[in-house]
Design a protein around this motif. Structure first.
Motif, mmCIF file in Angstrom:
data_model
loop_
_atom_site.group_PDB
_atom_site.id
_atom_site.type_symbol
_atom_site.label_atom_id
_atom_site.label_comp_id
_atom_site.label_asym_id
_atom_site.label_seq_id
_atom_site.Cartn_x
_atom_site.Cartn_y
_atom_site.Cartn_z
ATOM 1 N N ASP A 3 1.022 -1.164 -0.214
ATOM 2 C CA ASP A 3 0.244 -0.093 0.075
ATOM 3 C C ASP A 3 1.098 1.036 -0.189
ATOM 4 O OD1 ASP A 3 -2.314 -1.870 0.165
ATOM 5 O OD2 ASP A 3 -2.629 -0.861 2.084
ATOM 6 N N VAL A 4 1.768 1.560 0.739
ATOM 7 C CA VAL A 4 2.681 2.667 0.910
ATOM 8 C C VAL A 4 3.972 2.966 0.120
ATOM 9 C CG1 VAL A 4 4.956 3.543 1.574
ATOM 10 C CG2 VAL A 4 2.957 2.558 3.413
ATOM 11 N N LEU A 5 3.878 1.662 -1.071
ATOM 12 C CA LEU A 5 4.568 2.219 -2.629
ATOM 13 C C LEU A 5 3.625 2.219 -3.399
ATOM 14 C CD1 LEU A 5 6.660 -1.386 -2.260
ATOM 15 C CD2 LEU A 5 7.853 0.889 -2.049
ATOM 16 N N THR A 6 2.549 2.077 -3.586
ATOM 17 C CA THR A 6 1.506 2.443 -4.069
ATOM 18 C C THR A 6 1.306 3.583 -4.034
ATOM 19 O OG1 THR A 6 0.895 -0.190 -4.680
ATOM 20 C CG2 THR A 6 -0.906 1.956 -5.626
ATOM 21 N N ALA A 36 2.709 5.605 -2.732
ATOM 22 C CA ALA A 36 3.659 6.991 -2.893
ATOM 23 C C ALA A 36 3.652 6.738 -4.831
ATOM 24 C CB ALA A 36 4.814 6.395 -2.355
ATOM 25 N N ALA A 37 3.778 6.540 -4.996
ATOM 26 C CA ALA A 37 3.874 5.867 -6.616
ATOM 27 C C ALA A 37 3.198 6.642 -7.009
ATOM 28 C CB ALA A 37 4.269 4.605 -7.177
ATOM 29 N N VAL A 38 1.498 7.060 -6.843
ATOM 30 C CA VAL A 38 0.762 7.279 -7.243
ATOM 31 C C VAL A 38 0.645 9.114 -7.330
ATOM 32 C CG1 VAL A 38 -2.272 8.023 -7.525
ATOM 33 C CG2 VAL A 38 -0.641 5.273 -7.505
ATOM 34 N N PHE A 95 -7.220 8.073 -1.753
ATOM 35 C CA PHE A 95 -6.228 6.613 -2.298
ATOM 36 C C PHE A 95 -6.021 5.520 -1.772
ATOM 37 C CE2 PHE A 95 -4.542 5.120 -5.699
ATOM 38 C CZ PHE A 95 -3.509 4.796 -5.012
ATOM 39 N N SER A 96 -5.979 5.398 0.218
ATOM 40 C CA SER A 96 -5.549 4.173 0.396
ATOM 41 C C SER A 96 -6.431 4.010 1.409
ATOM 42 C CB SER A 96 -4.283 3.853 0.140
ATOM 43 O OG SER A 96 -4.107 4.488 1.830
ATOM 44 N N ASN A 97 -6.659 2.753 2.561
ATOM 45 C CA ASN A 97 -7.057 3.235 3.573
ATOM 46 C C ASN A 97 -5.956 2.556 4.500
ATOM 47 O OD1 ASN A 97 -6.113 0.333 2.701
ATOM 48 N ND2 ASN A 97 -7.756 -0.761 3.531
ATOM 49 N N ILE A 98 -4.905 3.267 4.833
ATOM 50 C CA ILE A 98 -3.480 2.700 5.150
ATOM 51 C C ILE A 98 -3.843 2.952 7.075
ATOM 52 C CG2 ILE A 98 -1.218 4.079 6.306
ATOM 53 C CD1 ILE A 98 -0.458 3.965 3.115
ATOM 54 N N GLU A 99 -4.745 4.308 7.004
ATOM 55 C CA GLU A 99 -5.528 4.704 8.535
ATOM 56 C C GLU A 99 -6.346 2.708 8.458
ATOM 57 O OE1 GLU A 99 -4.115 7.131 10.648
ATOM 58 O OE2 GLU A 99 -3.179 7.519 8.841
#
Length: 525
Positions: A216-219, A221-223, A239-243
């Motif tokens: 998730d972090v790599l994706t 960051a790339a976007v 963009f993501s559900n990291i939290e």
């Protein structure tokens, strides 16, 4: 019946939209022209004009490795610059320049600024991690070669357990497996045995969250890097559900954190019921080390959960990639397997399964080192951002704000540094270790040793702080695997080529290997 619709009214915002579009393009052109002028003394691969260089930056997204290789063919050891979507990148490949970069203080060539930009840490891992990397000194101080024996038994035990549950146990038939998936499973388990201990290191949901977090972090960051800086904060929200992952890990480690805060003394006995070998003594967990040094704000359960995920990001992503490369090379030639196995048998009969035994597994070490040399993490590594003007030893000047990095795949495949540098020679570093000192040849290089031509862990004082931890893990994984399993490809198949995602190099995700449990092997307990 014919129904006519009124034509839409002329929109008042059209001139405003046109104005802001024009302003954005004009601002980009002016900024780009200014950046180009500041670096005009450094040759450009491709176009230097604003819109044409932007086209080159889009080509870089698909052909980064090839473009850097072609640029080096044109300019040789001279620094050159190449267009990325959001900046010019100065690339160096000469060993003298690499040493200059290594020696530069962080307030001149900043590692922190570069990592922040490449991983977009503020938006992927959070401002708390971006602004306070206190976990790095902790790793650097407790996972040294001197301290690693204290966690050897636990890691060894967990790798044995992981091999028994992740890999096929049949000694009669070959089982196809994804080397990438099995590497991630074993690395996640072994690393978290030291990070959070039993039983959490074997909790499938916890392991899956940590493995997915790295992707998730790599994706993300790339976007984010595809967007202008001023809009990245807004984009990151959607963009993501990291939290959500942090919240889940919070719930999983809550008891562990609270018990350590309140009753440190109970930790030595809490996990014994989960231990396969009751004679193994539990050392202090990494999560406890974090709690010992964290500020009051950083010591909250939520903050520790965020930090554990950040550490797992580095541990799982890099080490599993390294071990996947090793497996792909191992399956390519059965003689590799037999030579490694013969060495491990002899060493273990003398030293047992101990930390000292790893120091005598020279073929294991050579195989790992050569695999790392031939499979760089990326085309551009050791990124730095100039906070102040910097001058290389040959007089080349980088203005403040310049991004600079090393073309690692060029350096490590250079025949001037290694004979037949483009070939995988598994015992290359074993042979170098046997050379007498003063021979004029490169000195022996164990896996953790960094040089200007061996950059798998970086180089210098800012080399990967967890490289000793990772090296012990890789040595144990490979030694146990060759003792317990046979490995090969399907008949007629060979090692597939690596895959490039922009400038990152990863093992081919479609690769499959066959594994079979050995019917008899040296006692590994």
């Amino acid at each position: 019946m014919h129904i006519s619709f009124p034509s839409p009214p002329k929109m008042a915002y059209e001139p405003v939209l046109f104005f802001f579009t024009f302003l954005t393009i004009a601002t980009f052109v002016l900024w780009h022209s200014s950046e180009t002028r500041r670096l005009r003394h450094i040759p450009t691969y491709g176009f230097s004009l604003p819109l044409l260089s932007h086209w080159d930056s889009l080509r870089f997204l698909a052909r980064a490795e090839d473009m850097i290789r072609r640029a080096h063919a044109v300019y040789g050891d001279r620094p050159f610059k190449i267009a990325l979507p959001d900046r010019w990148e100065v690339v160096i490949t000469k060993t003298e320049h690499i040493e200059d970069l290594r020696k530069a203080p962080d307030d001149v060539l900043s590692f922190h600024d570069s990592v922040q930009e490449s991983l977009q840490i503020t938006y992927t891992m959070g401002p708390a991690v971006a602004n306070n990397l206190y976990h790095i000194p902790v790793i650097r101080s407790i996972y040294t070669m001197k301290e690693l024996p204290s966690v050897f038994d636990e890691m060894n035990n967990e790798i044995l357990h992981a091999l028994s549950v992740v890999l096929p146990q049949s000694d009669e038939q070959w089982s196809p497996m994804s080397p990438r998936e099995l590497a991630m499973d074993i690395v996640a388990r072994a690393s978290n045995r030291i990070f959070v201990g039993l039983p959490l290191c074997r909790n499938k949901e916890y392991l899956d969250i940590n493995k997915q977090y790295a992707l998730d972090v790599l994706t993300k960051a790339a976007v984010l890097k595809l967007f202008p800086r001023f809009i990245r904060r807004l984009v990151s929200v959607f963009f993501s559900n990291i939290e959500a992952k942090i919240t889940k890990v919070h719930g999983m480690i809550n008891t562990l954190v609270m018990e350590y805060k309140e009753h440190v003394q109970v930790l030595d006995t809490k996990f014994k019921e989960f231990e396969d070998d009751s004679s193994i003594k539990h050392s202090k967990l990494f999560i406890h080390e974090l709690l010992d040094v964290a500020s009051e704000e950083e010591a909250s359960v939520y903050s520790i959960a965020r930090r554990i995920l950040a550490v797992n990001f580095a541990a799982i992503h890099t080490t599993s990639n390294a071990f996947t490369h090793v497996l792909l090379h191992l399956a390519d030639n059965p003689t590799y397997l037999q030579e490694l196995r013969s060495e491990v048998e002899v060493v273990v009969q003398t030293y047992g399964w101990t930390f000292d035994a790893l120091m005598h597994m020279h073929k294991i070490d050579a195989f790992l080192t050569e695999s790392q040399r031939r499979n760089t993490m990326g085309a551009l590594i050791m990124d730095r951002r100039a906070r102040k003007p910097f001058v290389f030893s040959d007089g080349t000047m980088l203005p403040a704000g310049t991004a600079v990095s090393i073309g690692a795949h060029i350096v490590q495949a250079d025949d001037r540094h290694y004979e037949n540098a483009c070939e995988f020679e598994p015992w290359r570093f074993e042979r170098e270790a046997s050379l007498p000192s003063g021979s004029g040849t490169s000195p022996a290089m164990r896996l953790t040793k960094t040089t200007p031509t061996c950059l798998g862990f970086g180089h210098g004082r800012l080399a990967c702080p967890g490289r000793f931890f990772a090296a012990m893990e890789l040595h144990l994984m490979l030694a146990h695997l060759v003792m317990q399993f046979d490995v090969k490809y399907v008949d007629g198949e060979h090692r597939p080529p690596n895959v490039w995602f922009v400038s990152a190099c990863v093992p081919n995700p479609k690769a499959k290997i066959l594994l079979r449990k050995r019917s008899s092997s040296l006692d590994t307990n």
